[in-house]
Motif scaffolding. Sequence first.
Motif, PDB file in Angstrom:
ATOM      1  N   LEU A   1      36.301  50.190  30.986  1.00 54.45           N
ATOM      2  CA  LEU A   1      36.889  49.054  31.699  1.00 54.45           C
ATOM      3  C   LEU A   1      35.757  48.163  32.197  1.00 54.45           C
ATOM      4  CD1 LEU A   1      39.644  50.723  33.934  1.00 54.45           C
ATOM      5  CD2 LEU A   1      39.874  49.818  31.624  1.00 54.45           C
ATOM      6  N   VAL A   2      35.960  46.854  32.110  1.00 55.18           N
ATOM      7  CA  VAL A   2      34.988  45.891  32.623  1.00 55.18           C
ATOM      8  C   VAL A   2      35.663  45.104  33.742  1.00 55.18           C
ATOM      9  CG1 VAL A   2      33.381  44.049  32.053  1.00 55.18           C
ATOM     10  CG2 VAL A   2      34.005  45.735  30.311  1.00 55.18           C
ATOM     11  N   LEU A   3      35.101  45.160  34.953  1.00 54.87           N
ATOM     12  CA  LEU A   3      35.787  44.645  36.134  1.00 54.87           C
ATOM     13  C   LEU A   3      34.897  43.708  36.949  1.00 54.87           C
ATOM     14  CD1 LEU A   3      37.268  48.091  37.270  1.00 54.87           C
ATOM     15  CD2 LEU A   3      38.426  46.327  35.917  1.00 54.87           C
TER      16      LEU A   3
ATOM     17  N   MET B   1      36.556  35.566  28.019  1.00 51.75           N
ATOM     18  CA  MET B   1      35.862  35.629  26.732  1.00 51.75           C
ATOM     19  C   MET B   1      34.846  36.773  26.683  1.00 51.75           C
ATOM     20  SD  MET B   1      35.337  31.661  25.507  1.00 51.75           S
ATOM     21  CE  MET B   1      34.927  30.925  27.079  1.00 51.75           C
ATOM     22  N   ALA B   2      34.321  37.161  27.855  1.00 55.64           N
ATOM     23  CA  ALA B   2      33.358  38.260  27.908  1.00 55.64           C
ATOM     24  C   ALA B   2      34.040  39.626  27.914  1.00 55.64           C
ATOM     25  CB  ALA B   2      32.477  38.116  29.140  1.00 55.64           C
ATOM     26  N   GLY B   3      35.366  39.634  27.941  1.00 56.66           N
ATOM     27  CA  GLY B   3      36.083  40.901  27.829  1.00 56.66           C
ATOM     28  C   GLY B   3      36.408  41.593  29.129  1.00 56.66           C
ATOM     29  N   TYR B   4      36.388  40.862  30.249  1.00 60.52           N
ATOM     30  CA  TYR B   4      36.732  41.488  31.526  1.00 60.52           C
ATOM     31  C   TYR B   4      38.218  41.843  31.547  1.00 60.52           C
ATOM     32  CZ  TYR B   4      32.235  40.744  33.783  1.00 60.52           C
ATOM     33  OH  TYR B   4      30.913  40.814  34.127  1.00 60.52           O
ATOM     34  N   ASP B   5      38.505  43.023  32.069  1.00 64.08           N
ATOM     35  CA  ASP B   5      39.888  43.499  32.122  1.00 64.08           C
ATOM     36  C   ASP B   5      40.641  42.975  33.332  1.00 64.08           C
ATOM     37  OD1 ASP B   5      40.174  45.405  29.797  1.00 64.08           O
ATOM     38  OD2 ASP B   5      38.402  46.258  30.765  1.00 64.08           O
ATOM     39  N   ALA B   6      39.928  42.659  34.410  1.00 63.13           N
ATOM     40  CA  ALA B   6      40.601  42.148  35.611  1.00 63.13           C
ATOM     41  C   ALA B   6      39.559  41.629  36.596  1.00 63.13           C
ATOM     42  CB  ALA B   6      41.432  43.249  36.276  1.00 63.13           C
ATOM     43  N   THR B   7      40.017  40.762  37.484  1.00 61.78           N
ATOM     44  CA  THR B   7      39.207  40.311  38.613  1.00 61.78           C
ATOM     45  C   THR B   7      40.106  40.231  39.835  1.00 61.78           C
ATOM     46  OG1 THR B   7      37.658  38.619  39.400  1.00 61.78           O
ATOM     47  CG2 THR B   7      39.570  37.826  38.168  1.00 61.78           C
ATOM     48  N   THR B   8      39.537  39.844  40.968  1.00 62.63           N
ATOM     49  CA  THR B   8      40.304  39.668  42.192  1.00 62.63           C
ATOM     50  C   THR B   8      39.767  38.452  42.928  1.00 62.63           C
ATOM     51  OG1 THR B   8      41.158  40.810  44.161  1.00 62.63           O
ATOM     52  CG2 THR B   8      38.823  41.143  43.639  1.00 62.63           C
ATOM     53  N   PHE B   9      40.380  38.119  44.055  1.00 65.09           N
ATOM     54  CA  PHE B   9      39.929  36.981  44.839  1.00 65.09           C
ATOM     55  C   PHE B   9      38.842  37.403  45.833  1.00 65.09           C
ATOM     56  CE2 PHE B   9      44.413  35.041  44.417  1.00 65.09           C
ATOM     57  CZ  PHE B   9      44.029  34.298  43.317  1.00 65.09           C
ATOM     58  N   GLY B  10      37.866  36.511  46.044  1.00 63.80           N
ATOM     59  CA  GLY B  10      36.938  36.616  47.156  1.00 63.80           C
ATOM     60  C   GLY B  10      37.198  35.471  48.108  1.00 63.80           C
ATOM     61  N   ASN B  11      36.569  35.507  49.278  1.00 61.46           N
ATOM     62  CA  ASN B  11      36.827  34.453  50.267  1.00 61.46           C
ATOM     63  C   ASN B  11      36.431  33.072  49.757  1.00 61.46           C
ATOM     64  OD1 ASN B  11      34.281  36.092  50.777  1.00 61.46           O
ATOM     65  ND2 ASN B  11      33.740  34.260  51.925  1.00 61.46           N
TER      66      ASN B  11
END
Length: 547
Positions: free
Chosen positions: A8-10, A37-47
């Motif tokens: 997993l890439v996060l 495009m780099a293949g990240y599976d998920a991200t989240t919000f930062g402030n």
Amino acid sequence: MRSQGPVLVLDVGDFSIGTPFGGATHETGAELQCLSMAGYDATTFGNHEFDAGPEALAKAIAAAKKAGHVPPILAANTHFDGDDAGLSQFKELAHAELIRSHMLLERGGIRFGLFGMMGTDSIQFTINPGAVTFSDPIETARKMAKQLRAEGADVVICLSHCGVREPKSGSITEGEDIDLARAVPEIDVIVGGHTHTFVREPIIADGTPVVQAGCYGAALGELVIRMEGGKRKVESYTLHTVDDTIPGDPRLAKAVEAFKAETSRILFAPRGFAIDEPLAVIDRDWSNSFFDLTASIPLGNLTADAIRHAAKADVALNAAGMVRAGLTKGNSGVQTVYDVFLLAPLGIGVADQSAGGSLVVVYLTGREIKNCLEFMLIGNPNLPGQYFPRVSGMRFRYDLSRPKFDAVTQIELGDLARGYRTIDISDKSTNLYSVACNLYFGLVLISISRKAGVSLVPKKKDGTPIKSRAEALPERPQSGPYLLPPKGTIEEDQTVRGAGANSSMEIKEWQAIMEYLKTLPKKNDREVCSLVMDERAAENRTINLQS
């Protein structure tokens, strides 16, 4: 790695701030596109995703969606279910499942349950959330872990924009992510962010591994976990340095070139700059270390001097953490517009909502200037050193062994060329001094002062309280965005020129630094200034009486 099992890439948030690309993110969604495009599976919000407000963030996500490249965004404790009209696009994105609280991802026969959230500290420093609300991180994590297990997750992973506290020496034992691991043992792995910590050995908090790969894409963390009978074990953890020895992906490189051209048109052209324009040459690195505040004095002085010069104020206040990057000599020593923007990307304007905080000027008494410095010296334990004062037009002495809010013993106005004179910092002080700073930082100072219950009343020159942000803009012709060309559609004959004193636009902090560099002597054969580490650059304006 694939031979060791599924990968997993996060990413853990603050994806839309820090570089010039963030200046055009509302039009391009460039960072999200690149993550996808780099293949990240998920991200989240930062402030910092909310620096320009929720509507701007929603536009960035929508732009990435329109381009066909957007990773899943997991935001379990970020809520936009109110009736405010500014939340309508967020609701549409949630309905399309581009923003969700959690997700189940099956890979290699293992069901991974992922959720993302912001921590208490990052929520506190979300300066422009609009009608977006945030729920308690611990309670949210408990709910998410339980729900993901019920949905069949074998492994529960939290993408946490919370962070850890890094001591000056020794192991990391404190921080929100560690508290989270202990409070919610159902989480198997915590991948953290927010505090910019390069965790080089996995932190094991009551059996739960906590990792973080620093900031600015300078490293990639590789955590290998073995699951046996529901038990987790860290097999290995490596923090890989990311630098120019690593070949870039050709497809991403091509996309970045397109984003670069668009960013230059949207962000820099209206103020008379070009993204690759050289502004200075250096013969050594200029440090930006929060753990070595002495080493970062020259860059702190430079940015504060630039703010004061542009705003024509008596004093400029900045913080070490407002300077977001250092200057790296590299092979040529040349520092371009792109490089200098990295120093001051934070915030937005008053009417001008383009990237970077506009400069504001308020009038304060000597006592109120002292109060500002007191807040900054106390700082934030989650971000040690990042609130340390960087000043121009003044110097001050302090003693941290003195009582809280009474560490500053003397303030002097002036500089090396003119000399210094002591000002009254007692409760009886009445003289007013013009103080310039980035709007973003000004809002932080006001917020902290209100919570601390210490007097800080921003005033106009005549001493009357400032009632709006517009009243704090420097005294020169100002404009709203109606004088700017439509974003993303700039033609050469539309471009607003003359970004200096005769410009009608708000002064961005990054713009102030760029214009200041152009005023410095010692030009090379291309009329680019040679930025030297001279007496002014190295001057210690924050004198610790305990040293």
